[in-house]
Design a protein around this motif. Structure first.
Motif, PDB file in Angstrom:
ATOM      1  N   GLN A 293       0.837  -1.192   0.000  1.00  0.00           N
ATOM      2  CA  GLN A 293       0.000   0.000   0.000  1.00  0.00           C
ATOM      3  C   GLN A 293       0.875   1.246   0.000  1.00  0.00           C
ATOM      4  OE1 GLN A 293      -3.297  -0.200  -0.423  1.00  0.00           O
ATOM      5  NE2 GLN A 293      -2.903  -2.412  -0.560  1.00  0.00           N
ATOM      6  N   PRO A 294       0.504   2.268  -0.762  1.00  0.00           N
ATOM      7  CA  PRO A 294       1.337   3.472  -0.869  1.00  0.00           C
ATOM      8  C   PRO A 294       1.418   4.235   0.451  1.00  0.00           C
ATOM      9  CG  PRO A 294      -0.769   3.789  -1.971  1.00  0.00           C
ATOM     10  CD  PRO A 294      -0.699   2.344  -1.598  1.00  0.00           C
ATOM     11  N   GLY A 295       2.568   4.902   0.658  1.00  0.00           N
ATOM     12  CA  GLY A 295       2.773   5.672   1.865  1.00  0.00           C
ATOM     13  C   GLY A 295       3.729   6.819   1.599  1.00  0.00           C
ATOM     14  N   PRO A 296       3.896   7.744   2.548  1.00  0.00           N
ATOM     15  CA  PRO A 296       4.770   8.904   2.337  1.00  0.00           C
ATOM     16  C   PRO A 296       6.236   8.495   2.187  1.00  0.00           C
ATOM     17  CG  PRO A 296       4.049   8.737   4.633  1.00  0.00           C
ATOM     18  CD  PRO A 296       3.258   7.741   3.870  1.00  0.00           C
ATOM     19  N   GLY A 297       6.959   9.205   1.293  1.00  0.00           N
ATOM     20  CA  GLY A 297       8.379   8.967   1.109  1.00  0.00           C
ATOM     21  C   GLY A 297       8.715   7.686   0.384  1.00  0.00           C
ATOM     22  N   MET A 298       7.707   7.026  -0.205  1.00  0.00           N
ATOM     23  CA  MET A 298       7.940   5.743  -0.862  1.00  0.00           C
ATOM     24  C   MET A 298       7.826   5.882  -2.381  1.00  0.00           C
ATOM     25  SD  MET A 298       5.608   3.378   1.686  1.00  0.00           S
ATOM     26  CE  MET A 298       6.273   1.827   1.147  1.00  0.00           C
ATOM     27  N   LEU A 299       8.455   4.953  -3.095  1.00  0.00           N
ATOM     28  CA  LEU A 299       8.253   4.870  -4.538  1.00  0.00           C
ATOM     29  C   LEU A 299       6.829   4.420  -4.807  1.00  0.00           C
ATOM     30  CD1 LEU A 299      11.535   3.100  -5.686  1.00  0.00           C
ATOM     31  CD2 LEU A 299      10.846   5.426  -6.280  1.00  0.00           C
ATOM     32  N   ARG A 300       6.191   5.048  -5.782  1.00  0.00           N
ATOM     33  CA  ARG A 300       4.808   4.699  -6.094  1.00  0.00           C
ATOM     34  C   ARG A 300       4.653   4.336  -7.561  1.00  0.00           C
ATOM     35  NH1 ARG A 300       0.520   8.363  -2.770  1.00  0.00           N
ATOM     36  NH2 ARG A 300       1.645   8.521  -0.791  1.00  0.00           N
ATOM     37  N   GLY A 301       3.624   3.533  -7.831  1.00  0.00           N
ATOM     38  CA  GLY A 301       3.312   3.172  -9.192  1.00  0.00           C
ATOM     39  C   GLY A 301       1.867   2.747  -9.313  1.00  0.00           C
ATOM     40  N   VAL A 302       1.448   2.483 -10.539  1.00  0.00           N
ATOM     41  CA  VAL A 302       0.079   2.053 -10.814  1.00  0.00           C
ATOM     42  C   VAL A 302       0.149   0.747 -11.610  1.00  0.00           C
ATOM     43  CG1 VAL A 302      -2.074   2.605 -12.001  1.00  0.00           C
ATOM     44  CG2 VAL A 302      -0.806   4.404 -10.810  1.00  0.00           C
ATOM     45  N   ILE A 303      -0.673  -0.227 -11.225  1.00  0.00           N
ATOM     46  CA  ILE A 303      -0.697  -1.513 -11.915  1.00  0.00           C
ATOM     47  C   ILE A 303      -1.236  -1.312 -13.338  1.00  0.00           C
ATOM     48  CG2 ILE A 303      -1.584  -3.869 -11.937  1.00  0.00           C
ATOM     49  CD1 ILE A 303       0.306  -3.341  -9.619  1.00  0.00           C
ATOM     50  N   ALA A 304      -0.360  -1.546 -14.333  1.00  0.00           N
ATOM     51  CA  ALA A 304      -0.742  -1.327 -15.735  1.00  0.00           C
ATOM     52  C   ALA A 304      -1.147  -2.617 -16.431  1.00  0.00           C
ATOM     53  CB  ALA A 304       0.409  -0.672 -16.488  1.00  0.00           C
ATOM     54  N   ASN A 305      -0.671  -3.760 -15.910  1.00  0.00           N
ATOM     55  CA  ASN A 305      -1.036  -5.043 -16.513  1.00  0.00           C
ATOM     56  C   ASN A 305      -0.807  -6.145 -15.494  1.00  0.00           C
ATOM     57  OD1 ASN A 305      -1.934  -6.459 -18.968  1.00  0.00           O
ATOM     58  ND2 ASN A 305       0.050  -7.482 -18.843  1.00  0.00           N
ATOM     59  N   VAL A 306      -1.642  -7.193 -15.562  1.00  0.00           N
ATOM     60  CA  VAL A 306      -1.543  -8.317 -14.626  1.00  0.00           C
ATOM     61  C   VAL A 306      -1.584  -9.618 -15.424  1.00  0.00           C
ATOM     62  CG1 VAL A 306      -2.532  -9.467 -12.610  1.00  0.00           C
ATOM     63  CG2 VAL A 306      -2.815  -6.992 -12.894  1.00  0.00           C
ATOM     64  N   GLN A 307      -0.671 -10.543 -15.095  1.00  0.00           N
ATOM     65  CA  GLN A 307      -0.696 -11.896 -15.654  1.00  0.00           C
ATOM     66  C   GLN A 307      -0.625 -12.889 -14.501  1.00  0.00           C
ATOM     67  OE1 GLN A 307       2.114 -12.701 -18.820  1.00  0.00           O
ATOM     68  NE2 GLN A 307       2.107 -10.571 -19.474  1.00  0.00           N
ATOM     69  N   PHE A 308      -1.655 -13.711 -14.362  1.00  0.00           N
ATOM     70  CA  PHE A 308      -1.692 -14.723 -13.308  1.00  0.00           C
ATOM     71  C   PHE A 308      -0.914 -15.952 -13.774  1.00  0.00           C
ATOM     72  CE2 PHE A 308      -4.038 -18.368 -11.305  1.00  0.00           C
ATOM     73  CZ  PHE A 308      -3.513 -18.178 -10.027  1.00  0.00           C
ATOM     74  N   GLN A 309       0.052 -16.410 -12.958  1.00  0.00           N
ATOM     75  CA  GLN A 309       0.922 -17.526 -13.331  1.00  0.00           C
ATOM     76  C   GLN A 309       0.840 -18.684 -12.337  1.00  0.00           C
ATOM     77  OE1 GLN A 309       3.110 -17.513 -16.282  1.00  0.00           O
ATOM     78  NE2 GLN A 309       1.538 -15.966 -16.676  1.00  0.00           N
ATOM     79  N   GLY A 310      -0.296 -18.817 -11.678  1.00  0.00           N
ATOM     80  CA  GLY A 310      -0.477 -19.930 -10.741  1.00  0.00           C
ATOM     81  C   GLY A 310      -0.044 -19.555  -9.343  1.00  0.00           C
ATOM     82  N   LYS A 311       1.234 -19.705  -9.032  1.00  0.00           N
ATOM     83  CA  LYS A 311       1.714 -19.405  -7.681  1.00  0.00           C
ATOM     84  C   LYS A 311       2.096 -17.939  -7.516  1.00  0.00           C
ATOM     85  CE  LYS A 311       6.570 -20.577  -8.574  1.00  0.00           C
ATOM     86  NZ  LYS A 311       7.722 -21.396  -8.146  1.00  0.00           N
ATOM     87  N   GLU A 312       2.060 -17.154  -8.612  1.00  0.00           N
ATOM     88  CA  GLU A 312       2.483 -15.768  -8.518  1.00  0.00           C
ATOM     89  C   GLU A 312       1.806 -14.936  -9.604  1.00  0.00           C
ATOM     90  OE1 GLU A 312       6.593 -16.564  -8.975  1.00  0.00           O
ATOM     91  OE2 GLU A 312       6.521 -16.642 -11.180  1.00  0.00           O
ATOM     92  N   PHE A 313       1.907 -13.621  -9.441  1.00  0.00           N
ATOM     93  CA  PHE A 313       1.395 -12.675 -10.428  1.00  0.00           C
ATOM     94  C   PHE A 313       2.579 -11.939 -11.057  1.00  0.00           C
ATOM     95  CE2 PHE A 313      -1.962 -13.227  -7.328  1.00  0.00           C
ATOM     96  CZ  PHE A 313      -3.121 -13.275  -8.078  1.00  0.00           C
ATOM     97  N   HIS A 314       2.497 -11.726 -12.374  1.00  0.00           N
ATOM     98  CA  HIS A 314       3.484 -10.915 -13.068  1.00  0.00           C
ATOM     99  C   HIS A 314       2.833  -9.569 -13.395  1.00  0.00           C
ATOM    100  CE1 HIS A 314       6.221 -14.435 -14.540  1.00  0.00           C
ATOM    101  NE2 HIS A 314       5.812 -14.590 -13.288  1.00  0.00           N
ATOM    102  N   TYR A 315       3.393  -8.503 -12.828  1.00  0.00           N
ATOM    103  CA  TYR A 315       2.806  -7.178 -12.987  1.00  0.00           C
ATOM    104  C   TYR A 315       3.691  -6.286 -13.850  1.00  0.00           C
ATOM    105  CZ  TYR A 315      -0.133  -8.360  -8.929  1.00  0.00           C
ATOM    106  OH  TYR A 315      -1.023  -8.951  -8.070  1.00  0.00           O
ATOM    107  N   ASP A 316       3.034  -5.431 -14.637  1.00  0.00           N
ATOM    108  CA  ASP A 316       3.695  -4.265 -15.218  1.00  0.00           C
ATOM    109  C   ASP A 316       3.228  -3.076 -14.393  1.00  0.00           C
ATOM    110  OD1 ASP A 316       4.978  -5.641 -17.279  1.00  0.00           O
ATOM    111  OD2 ASP A 316       3.229  -5.508 -18.586  1.00  0.00           O
ATOM    112  N   VAL A 317       4.188  -2.374 -13.790  1.00  0.00           N
ATOM    113  CA  VAL A 317       3.854  -1.252 -12.913  1.00  0.00           C
ATOM    114  C   VAL A 317       4.349   0.032 -13.562  1.00  0.00           C
ATOM    115  CG1 VAL A 317       4.074  -0.262 -10.608  1.00  0.00           C
ATOM    116  CG2 VAL A 317       4.076  -2.760 -10.899  1.00  0.00           C
TER     117      VAL A 317
END
Length: 357
Positions: A293-317
């Motif tokens: 979750q976003p917070g002050p002083g942190m790097l931020r981004g927005v989820i642009a794409n999601v690929q479900f791979q079973g045990k994990e998710f591959h994100y483009d941020v």
């Protein structure tokens, strides 16, 4: 068999396919030549095989110059075996005849192998799991079985060097995994030095003792799979092998501060290569980043794409500093705002947090 490649160059007209290549291969070593299409890896393999003559430099095998700009020892006199990308099986020969051919026809076949031809054929077929298919013709075999025949033929005469040119690229994903294990087993059993050309990072990382990464006819980095993956020496290796994100920012001694307004984080960079410090980047693999979750002083981004791979998710941020790839077990929705952290580097040195305006 020891191999020394000394200042080897190869040109085709005005095109320089290889640019002053220096490489040593130890007896029994499994070396993967890794790089994108057109980088010169197959040309290097053909020079080792004797199918091409270098424009400059020389190839030395066991102290003997076998290739230079003025002379090249033909393939049949180099005591090598070769596995091609397209199997290259003869349609009129069965499995046994394929394995018998090099034993009888290669000039460098050891005398003891010639004398015990049948025993050697049986041994090789058992090694690659084809003893029950000895009389099959190529058209009666599956893709994986054909590749086993090609490997059996290549090692039948006990070559001192086995050359493999993208041998798994024509197989499907499941067969490639099976054949990786087969090739590793053959290498361990025979102790033959292997030079394996591939553009597949997974193959090279899984099988090789050493990986040589090439680009535009030049060696970018040579080292163990762990060195290449964990400690890339330049941006090309970082992105081609490790699939790293190149985070822009600034270096303050051994602390890296990501670029951005009011960023209050720093990452340890003791093991990061000098080339990244000079370019103002920090290489981070997708599996190293952590989303939250976003917070002050942190790097931020927005989820642009999601690929479900079973045990994990591959994100483009998507971030203000470009789009990054992140692999995470946590679930986020498309368009959701997230924080991006590198906890491994933050914990490693208990960094003092710094600000960049």
């Amino acid at each position: 068999m020891s191999i020394e490649i000394k200042g080897v160059e190869k040109s085709f007209g005005d095109f320089r396919a290889l640019k002053s290549i220096d490489l040593s291969i130890r007896d029994g070593e499994f070396v993967a030549i890794l790089g994108p299409s057109g980088c010169g890896k197959t040309t290097l393999l053909r020079l080792l095989a004797g199918f091409e003559r270098p424009t400059g430099g020389e190839v030395v095998i066991d102290g003997k110059v076998v290739a230079s700009s003025s002379n090249s020892l033909p393939p049949e006199k180099r005591h090598i075996g070769m596995v091609f990308q397209n199997f290259a099986l003869w349609p009129h020969m069965n499995v046994t005849e394929h394995v018998r051919f090099p034993i009888r026809n290669h000039k460098q076949t050891p005398p003891e192998v010639r004398k015990q031809e049948k025993a050697r054929i049986d041994e090789v077929l058992q090694l690659v799991g084809l003893e029950k298919l000895a009389q099959r013709m190529p058209h009666e075999l599956s893709g994986g079985q054909k590749q086993r025949v090609a490997i059996a033929r290549a090692i039948a005469a006990r070559p001192a060097l086995l050359l493999m040119d993208e041998p798994l690229s024509s197989l499907d994903a499941m067969l490639r995994m099976d054949m990786r294990r087969e090739i590793q087993s053959v290498h361990r059993t025979t102790g033959t030095a292997v030079v394996y050309v591939t553009h597949d990072q997974g193959e090279a990382l899984a099988m090789a003792d050493r990986i040589v990464v090439m680009k535009d006819g030049e060696i970018q980095q040579s080292g163990t799979p762990q060195d290449i993956y964990l400690r890339p020496q330049n941006e090309f290796v970082a992105q081609f092998v490790s699939k790293s994100n190149l985070i822009p920012g600034s270096w303050q001694e051994d602390i890296f501060v990501p670029q951005g307004e009011n960023i209050a984080i720093g990452w340890a960079g003791l093991e990061v290569a000098e080339s990244f410090r000079q370019s103002g980047h920090y290489p981070v693999r997708p599996d190293q980043l952590e989303l939250g979750q976003p917070g002050p002083g942190m790097l931020r981004g927005v989820i642009a794409n999601v690929q479900f791979q079973g045990k994990e998710f591959h994100y483009d941020v998507r971030t203000d500093r470009g789009q990054w790839e992140v692999i995470s077990s946590s679930s986020f929705k498309l368009g959701e705002e997230v924080s991006i952290r590198l906890p491994q580097a933050e914990r490693k040195t208990n960094v003092r947090y710094v600000s960049q305006v």
